[in-house]
Write a protein that holds these residues in place. Sequence first.
Motif, PDB file in Angstrom:
ATOM      1  N   SER A 435       0.856  -1.189   0.000  1.00  0.00           N
ATOM      2  CA  SER A 435       0.000   0.000   0.000  1.00  0.00           C
ATOM      3  C   SER A 435       0.887   1.232   0.000  1.00  0.00           C
ATOM      4  O   SER A 435       1.834   1.330   0.783  1.00  0.00           O
ATOM      5  N   LEU A 436       0.572   2.169  -0.893  1.00  0.00           N
ATOM      6  CA  LEU A 436       1.418   3.364  -1.016  1.00  0.00           C
ATOM      7  C   LEU A 436       1.297   4.298   0.174  1.00  0.00           C
ATOM      8  O   LEU A 436       2.029   5.272   0.264  1.00  0.00           O
ATOM      9  N   GLY A 437       0.348   4.006   1.060  1.00  0.00           N
ATOM     10  CA  GLY A 437       0.168   4.900   2.206  1.00  0.00           C
ATOM     11  C   GLY A 437      -1.309   5.119   2.437  1.00  0.00           C
ATOM     12  O   GLY A 437      -2.151   4.386   1.900  1.00  0.00           O
ATOM     13  N   ASN A 438      -1.620   6.121   3.211  1.00  0.00           N
ATOM     14  CA  ASN A 438      -3.018   6.385   3.533  1.00  0.00           C
ATOM     15  C   ASN A 438      -3.311   7.872   3.376  1.00  0.00           C
ATOM     16  O   ASN A 438      -2.470   8.722   3.663  1.00  0.00           O
ATOM     17  N   GLU A 439      -4.474   8.179   2.887  1.00  0.00           N
ATOM     18  CA  GLU A 439      -5.043   9.526   2.906  1.00  0.00           C
ATOM     19  C   GLU A 439      -4.032  10.632   2.655  1.00  0.00           C
ATOM     20  O   GLU A 439      -3.791  11.473   3.506  1.00  0.00           O
ATOM     21  N   SER A 440      -3.489  10.589   1.449  1.00  0.00           N
ATOM     22  CA  SER A 440      -2.532  11.629   1.076  1.00  0.00           C
ATOM     23  C   SER A 440      -2.902  12.250  -0.264  1.00  0.00           C
ATOM     24  O   SER A 440      -2.105  12.972  -0.847  1.00  0.00           O
ATOM     25  N   ILE A 462      -0.361  -3.702  -5.955  1.00  0.00           N
ATOM     26  CA  ILE A 462      -0.330  -2.383  -5.306  1.00  0.00           C
ATOM     27  C   ILE A 462      -1.747  -1.883  -5.022  1.00  0.00           C
ATOM     28  O   ILE A 462      -2.649  -2.009  -5.853  1.00  0.00           O
ATOM     29  N   HIS A 463      -1.856  -1.287  -3.879  1.00  0.00           N
ATOM     30  CA  HIS A 463      -3.125  -0.729  -3.430  1.00  0.00           C
ATOM     31  C   HIS A 463      -2.906   0.707  -2.982  1.00  0.00           C
ATOM     32  O   HIS A 463      -1.893   1.013  -2.368  1.00  0.00           O
ATOM     33  N   TYR A 464      -3.866   1.555  -3.293  1.00  0.00           N
ATOM     34  CA  TYR A 464      -3.815   2.904  -2.702  1.00  0.00           C
ATOM     35  C   TYR A 464      -5.191   3.550  -2.795  1.00  0.00           C
ATOM     36  O   TYR A 464      -5.658   3.873  -3.887  1.00  0.00           O
ATOM     37  N   LEU A 481      -1.881   0.553 -10.333  1.00  0.00           N
ATOM     38  CA  LEU A 481      -2.630   0.155  -9.131  1.00  0.00           C
ATOM     39  C   LEU A 481      -3.496  -1.043  -9.482  1.00  0.00           C
ATOM     40  O   LEU A 481      -4.196  -1.039 -10.494  1.00  0.00           O
ATOM     41  N   ASP A 482      -3.437  -2.059  -8.656  1.00  0.00           N
ATOM     42  CA  ASP A 482      -4.090  -3.321  -9.004  1.00  0.00           C
ATOM     43  C   ASP A 482      -5.488  -3.487  -8.443  1.00  0.00           C
ATOM     44  O   ASP A 482      -6.208  -4.391  -8.830  1.00  0.00           O
ATOM     45  N   PHE A 483      -5.850  -2.634  -7.494  1.00  0.00           N
ATOM     46  CA  PHE A 483      -7.167  -2.782  -6.867  1.00  0.00           C
ATOM     47  C   PHE A 483      -7.959  -1.486  -6.998  1.00  0.00           C
ATOM     48  O   PHE A 483      -7.378  -0.408  -7.098  1.00  0.00           O
ATOM     49  N   TYR A 484      -9.244  -1.645  -6.984  1.00  0.00           N
ATOM     50  CA  TYR A 484     -10.092  -0.483  -6.792  1.00  0.00           C
ATOM     51  C   TYR A 484     -10.358  -0.459  -5.297  1.00  0.00           C
ATOM     52  O   TYR A 484     -11.008  -1.352  -4.758  1.00  0.00           O
ATOM     53  N   SER A 485      -9.792   0.526  -4.638  1.00  0.00           N
ATOM     54  CA  SER A 485      -9.868   0.537  -3.183  1.00  0.00           C
ATOM     55  C   SER A 485     -10.685   1.720  -2.690  1.00  0.00           C
ATOM     56  O   SER A 485     -10.549   2.838  -3.180  1.00  0.00           O
ATOM     57  N   ARG A 486     -11.509   1.417  -1.718  1.00  0.00           N
ATOM     58  CA  ARG A 486     -12.323   2.494  -1.125  1.00  0.00           C
ATOM     59  C   ARG A 486     -12.349   2.298   0.378  1.00  0.00           C
ATOM     60  O   ARG A 486     -12.036   1.218   0.880  1.00  0.00           O
ATOM     61  N   MET A 487     -12.749   3.315   1.072  1.00  0.00           N
ATOM     62  CA  MET A 487     -13.018   3.143   2.493  1.00  0.00           C
ATOM     63  C   MET A 487     -14.451   3.561   2.797  1.00  0.00           C
ATOM     64  O   MET A 487     -14.965   4.499   2.212  1.00  0.00           O
ATOM     65  N   TYR A 488     -15.114   2.795   3.628  1.00  0.00           N
ATOM     66  CA  TYR A 488     -16.473   3.095   4.086  1.00  0.00           C
ATOM     67  C   TYR A 488     -17.478   3.205   2.941  1.00  0.00           C
ATOM     68  O   TYR A 488     -18.468   3.912   3.023  1.00  0.00           O
ATOM     69  N   MET A 489     -17.215   2.529   1.854  1.00  0.00           N
ATOM     70  CA  MET A 489     -18.156   2.517   0.738  1.00  0.00           C
ATOM     71  C   MET A 489     -19.408   1.776   1.215  1.00  0.00           C
ATOM     72  O   MET A 489     -19.298   0.676   1.767  1.00  0.00           O
ATOM     73  N   PRO A 490     -20.583   2.360   1.011  1.00  0.00           N
ATOM     74  CA  PRO A 490     -21.784   1.667   1.481  1.00  0.00           C
ATOM     75  C   PRO A 490     -21.950   0.296   0.809  1.00  0.00           C
ATOM     76  O   PRO A 490     -21.465   0.087  -0.301  1.00  0.00           O
ATOM     77  N   VAL A 491     -22.649  -0.589   1.480  1.00  0.00           N
ATOM     78  CA  VAL A 491     -22.844  -1.950   0.971  1.00  0.00           C
ATOM     79  C   VAL A 491     -23.452  -1.909  -0.441  1.00  0.00           C
ATOM     80  O   VAL A 491     -22.998  -2.600  -1.357  1.00  0.00           O
ATOM     81  N   LYS A 492     -24.439  -1.054  -0.572  1.00  0.00           N
ATOM     82  CA  LYS A 492     -25.158  -0.985  -1.849  1.00  0.00           C
ATOM     83  C   LYS A 492     -24.224  -0.601  -2.985  1.00  0.00           C
ATOM     84  O   LYS A 492     -24.244  -1.199  -4.053  1.00  0.00           O
ATOM     85  N   GLU A 493     -23.411   0.421  -2.733  1.00  0.00           N
ATOM     86  CA  GLU A 493     -22.463   0.880  -3.754  1.00  0.00           C
ATOM     87  C   GLU A 493     -21.413  -0.182  -4.051  1.00  0.00           C
ATOM     88  O   GLU A 493     -20.987  -0.334  -5.191  1.00  0.00           O
ATOM     89  N   SER A 494     -20.984  -0.882  -2.998  1.00  0.00           N
ATOM     90  CA  SER A 494     -19.977  -1.928  -3.205  1.00  0.00           C
ATOM     91  C   SER A 494     -20.537  -2.997  -4.122  1.00  0.00           C
ATOM     92  O   SER A 494     -19.880  -3.465  -5.051  1.00  0.00           O
ATOM     93  N   ARG A 495     -21.788  -3.376  -3.851  1.00  0.00           N
ATOM     94  CA  ARG A 495     -22.430  -4.379  -4.710  1.00  0.00           C
ATOM     95  C   ARG A 495     -22.574  -3.856  -6.132  1.00  0.00           C
ATOM     96  O   ARG A 495     -22.331  -4.586  -7.101  1.00  0.00           O
TER      97      ARG A 495
END
Length: 996
Positions: A435-440, A462-464, A481-495
Amino acid sequence: MVLEALHENPQVLHVGTEENRAYYIPYREKKGDALHLLSGADWKFQWFQSYYEVPEEFVCGRLGNADVISVPSCVNMLGYEKHQYANVKGPIPFDPPYVPLENPCGAYIKEFYVDKDTDLYYLNFEGVDSCFYLWLNGKFVGYSQVAHATSEFDITDFLVSGKNYMSVLVMKWCDGTYFEDQDKFRMTGIFRDVYILHRTREHIRDYTVKTVLQNKRAQIRVSVQWKQEPQEISCQLYDPDGKMVAGTGCAEGGIVLGVDEPLLWNAETPYLYRLVLRSGEETIEQQVGIRKLEIHNAVLYLNGQKIKLKGVNRHDSNAFTGYCISKEQLMEDLMLMKQHNVNAIRTSHYPNAPWAYELYSQYGFYVMDEADIETHNAELIYAGGRSNYNYEDETITSTSFGMLCSDPLYEKSILDRVQSCISRDKNQPCVIIWSLGNESGYGVNMEKAAKWIKEQDPEYLIHYESSIYQMPDHKNDLSNLDFYSRMYMPVKESRAYCTKNPRKPLILCEFSHAMGNGPGDLEDYFSAIYDNDCFSGAFVWEWCDHSVYAGKTAEGKDKFLYGGDFGEFPNERNFCLDGLISPDRKPHTGLKEFQNVARPIRTSYEQGRIWLWNAMDFINVKDVYNICWSLKADHETVESGLIEDFDLLPGEKKPCEIKFGHEMTEGNTWTLLLRYIRKESDGLAEARYCHGFDQIILNKAAEMPVIEERKAVSWKETPKHIVVTGENFRYVFDKWQGTLSGMCYEQREMLVRPMEYNIWRAPVDNDRKILGAWIGAGYNRKTVRVYDTQIAEVPNGISVNFRIGVGAVFLQNSMILEAEYVIYTDGTIQIDVHGIKDPVFPYLPRFGIRLHLPKSMEQVAYTGYGPYESYADKHRASYYGKFKSTVTDLHENYIKPQENGSHWGCDSVELWDEWGGLKALGEGMSFNASHYTQETLESTAHNFELQESEETILCLDGSMSGVGSGSCGPRLIEAYQVNRDLRLNFVLKFYSLNND
Ligand code: GAL
Ligand code: MG
């Protein structure tokens, strides 16, 4: 003293340090360990408000006023510097690369003895916050920064035979501070080990291990970098049983070891090989996990198998030692994680101590290793910020968030932080994602860092998360970047993401905010993860509560402190109390919830059959688990059995026949409990440990109230009251409140205060976002107005009906209540309250009544979801059963008091003392019995300050809103909001145990 201020120069990040390399501790055949540990309890130390105050003689190993302290440690934990818990808003003015001139610093002196020979000596610091200057025997050796990276200095020429003294000046802040704006207590000091490595003149400087898997054969490729000229090297590989399986003596270029039919590493069966590299007198041992990571069509595979990351975010955080974590402390965390089915760790938000990864690999954890980068403060500078999420191009425009990631001045800082992390941990089998880091934010510096990683090995993943933020003048390049990464994405949106033909697997690097009484959405997320191959998993925010222990109160209660308790500015109050475990490592109910949501096996009952599903990725159920079932009639076990050796492959689902010797009778409640029991210890969870369970409710038979016929009741009405009198009771209604104000049964008054309608709760932390709306709606200061009262005779009793408006001063009514009370001749009361809510008002915390009972009512029995506290969206740790407890024990002791200890899905609740008690029978009620009022819980800052009331407070709720994740995560899922169908319906009976 005078210093050349390197700590404000982003062009000079390290002086005198060796190049990055993989972590290892070599072993010397003739001399024993090459390691000479300098950590210990004999360091001289003095704290200064600025380096100008440090005397020049410090570099020569002298300090006038030094104390003796232990290293590693955090200065703040030793009492030299006050604590500060800060989040986004950092501790200093945002003025990179400058930091305040008044920059506190710790002067450390360590004396040590060396019997110097002609070999080489390297001094290693595994973690110093924020940066340090180093002198040895009066001479300047170097400077380094990046709190969670190893700094290694060649000190051969500075050492003397015999006594040496080393001076280390640790600055509280440096230009690196802007890159270490992680949400945590801000501490300073030498917080990880310091040691000397005594090495031969020629030696292996660095090596990289890569495992390649083809069909049933593995290659272990080792490339070695030498200190000077390449040397003879011998290389052996031992299998997990300690048998040598491959070896070579060749030294040229790369080494390739072949293994047929290798045992592969994964978090469930963490088979490790041992690589032994020998060169001259030195031996280096390295764990090797043979594994292959791939992404195909947006699905993450390990060794050809789709995997799910059931993760947590873990900080190095301890209420007694701060950032300084021993092996024993980490093992305690790992043990709790394994027991509770956690299989992945994100090292939020910096690399852990280098040796920690050996434990992660050994015990089986997937690791997302995160570089020591967070520049979150940049987002909150004046006129900075971000726009809303743009669904079209999946980005958020940020005007300032990514500024340090875009500024060429900081290219070196970003690369350095990413490189030191990867170079150090590259050989650790557990690390599957960088992970390249957090919240930058994002910018060209991050793009270069990602490119550098892929140049090391194109197969690195790689994740960021912050790559969704885009500076206004930049088009983000996400190609590495190999992943689509999110934080606190609602369940509905994730689906929704998963069904939109995704290009990359989805990871939620943070979800389910475990703050306080939470999280409440784990099952919803897990079902989305299980339903979608491209949803690779998620990491709970977060593993542990951060706090500082401050001793005991006079009554012997532990004092755990949080932000603001130290008078610091800025602080983020109790936002640090958001873990699945308490600061003293006690599992919160949230962890129990996680355990059962992430259970290894799931059982369902479909079409009259029992089906088992293996939720694991590598283990056949029969190899690790026994399934212990018990059939219960009216909550008592009548039959039980053990399913051993149930052959169920990873991901497989098949029926399982269980023959019962009982007939399911209609009039009883029949449940089947299946518990998943580990056959043998895995080193962390002991044999027979229960990793989870399922309950199948085969038949539910409600307990019916028995109502006797006694002498008819009489009643008297005055303008304010209705007094209903029967053979053995006298109940008083307050016509202005629309409730009962007196309940006297067999000469005993049960109510200490009048009954109330209750729509409030002591807010849980996760109510944070809705709280404003609730207060705006006046829910916390509700008024009632009775419009209409009706009394009527009914068979065997009378009924009293009220129509009530619920409002608040200066606000209109939020709802109308229709309440009916039927009083039977034997004193039984049937209560039916129906609410009609004005939809312009927000959903309610709860819908129920509150009874203030004598404090002696301490015994509790209930039929519903227990034994853990349970809510509409947080009840998977519990099952439907009949439980006994006490009011005192129902309390869950959150450091910041809040609603706790409720039980959901209850059909009966009984409270009693030695003289008698009461019983409520209803269907699917929730209840809360406590010695603390919701007002006290709400207004008390710490658990150790809580004052018990002189009552037992019983809240009976038709419904209680879920707890969710809303302090940081999305708003409460609609199904868990108390908004419609407001109904409270139950029968209340008193009884007396006083028979004389
Ligand atoms: C996230 C952040 C974490 C923590 C969390 C809130 O945005 O990455 O470090 O601050 O929110 O508890
Ligand atoms: Mg942050």
